[in-house]
Write a protein that holds these residues in place. Sequence first.
Motif, PDB file in Angstrom:
ATOM      1  N   VAL A 185      -2.275  12.496  -7.303  1.00 32.96           N
ATOM      2  CA  VAL A 185      -3.271  11.493  -6.590  1.00 32.96           C
ATOM      3  C   VAL A 185      -3.015  11.538  -5.270  1.00 32.96           C
ATOM      4  N   TYR A 240       0.716  -1.098  -0.131  1.00 29.16           N
ATOM      5  CA  TYR A 240      -0.039   0.000   0.044  1.00 29.16           C
ATOM      6  C   TYR A 240       0.946   1.150   0.059  1.00 29.16           C
ATOM      7  N   ILE A 256      -3.938  10.028  -1.713  1.00 32.09           N
ATOM      8  CA  ILE A 256      -4.145   8.859  -1.065  1.00 32.09           C
ATOM      9  C   ILE A 256      -4.626   9.073   0.352  1.00 32.09           C
ATOM     10  N   THR A 294      -9.439   3.661   1.436  1.00 32.75           N
ATOM     11  CA  THR A 294     -10.304   4.206   0.197  1.00 32.75           C
ATOM     12  C   THR A 294      -9.513   3.532  -0.777  1.00 32.75           C
ATOM     13  N   HIS A 295     -10.171   3.409  -2.055  1.00 33.24           N
ATOM     14  CA  HIS A 295      -9.532   3.306  -3.197  1.00 33.24           C
ATOM     15  C   HIS A 295      -9.542   4.500  -4.127  1.00 33.24           C
ATOM     16  N   SER A 296      -8.328   4.751  -4.471  1.00 33.93           N
ATOM     17  CA  SER A 296      -7.802   5.885  -5.137  1.00 33.93           C
ATOM     18  C   SER A 296      -7.552   5.525  -6.760  1.00 33.93           C
ATOM     19  N   SER A 297      -8.385   6.267  -7.787  1.00 37.51           N
ATOM     20  CA  SER A 297      -7.952   6.040  -8.871  1.00 37.51           C
ATOM     21  C   SER A 297      -7.746   7.272  -9.682  1.00 37.51           C
ATOM     22  N   GLU A 298      -6.932   7.540 -10.735  1.00 36.67           N
ATOM     23  CA  GLU A 298      -7.011   8.896 -11.692  1.00 36.67           C
ATOM     24  C   GLU A 298      -6.842   8.497 -13.060  1.00 36.67           C
ATOM     25  N   ASN A 299      -7.272   9.225 -13.752  1.00 38.32           N
ATOM     26  CA  ASN A 299      -6.998   9.111 -15.182  1.00 38.32           C
ATOM     27  C   ASN A 299      -5.766  10.062 -15.542  1.00 38.32           C
TER      28      ASN A 299
END
Length: 167
Positions: free
Chosen positions: A49, A18, A51, A55-60
Motif C-alpha cells: 500500500v 495517520y 501512502i 490522499t485517501h489510500s485503499s487496497e483490496n
Amino acid sequence: YSFTGTVGQYNKNAKRTYLEQGLYSAEVMWGNAETEGTNAAHFYGQTGVQITPRTHSSENITATLSKALVRIDFTDEFKGYFANGAEIKLATSSNPDAEFVVTYDNGNAGKPYFVLAGDAKSFTISGKATKQHPATHIQATPIEFTPISRNDVVAHKLYTYVFDVNN
C-alpha cells in the motif's frame, strides 16, 4: 520506520491518527497457520500500500487458502465388499505422530482434512479393510493396502482419494 501490528496499535503508540508517507505491506490472515485437521482452515493475503500525503489510500487484499485439503471416502461397492470395515489413516510430514483416521462410521469419510502445504510437505495414506467372513467357522483376514504418498503438497488444492472395488 517499521511497525508490525494493527493501525489502531500504531495510532496509539505513535500518538497520531495517520500513517507516514511511504510503502507499507498490509496482510490479512484467518485461522492457525500451523494446525492440521478437519476444522483447521487458514487464509492469508498480502499486498503493498502506497501512502501519499493528503490522499485517501485503499487496497483490496485477496486472501487464499494456505493449506491443501485431503478427502478420503468409500464407494458403496467398497463398503459392501469389505463389509466388516475399513480403517484408512492419513499421516503428514508436518505431524507424523498424529494420524487422521477414516472409517465407515466415525463421521470422517468425505470430510476435507486441512494439511500444511509446501515444497517439503507430504502426506501418506495407508490402511486396511476386512472382507466378509467366508464362513462362520473361518476368521476373516484383513487386507493391508499399499501406502499412497504425495510429495510437494500444493496450497489450495483438494486431493481426493475414493476407495472402490472392481466388479
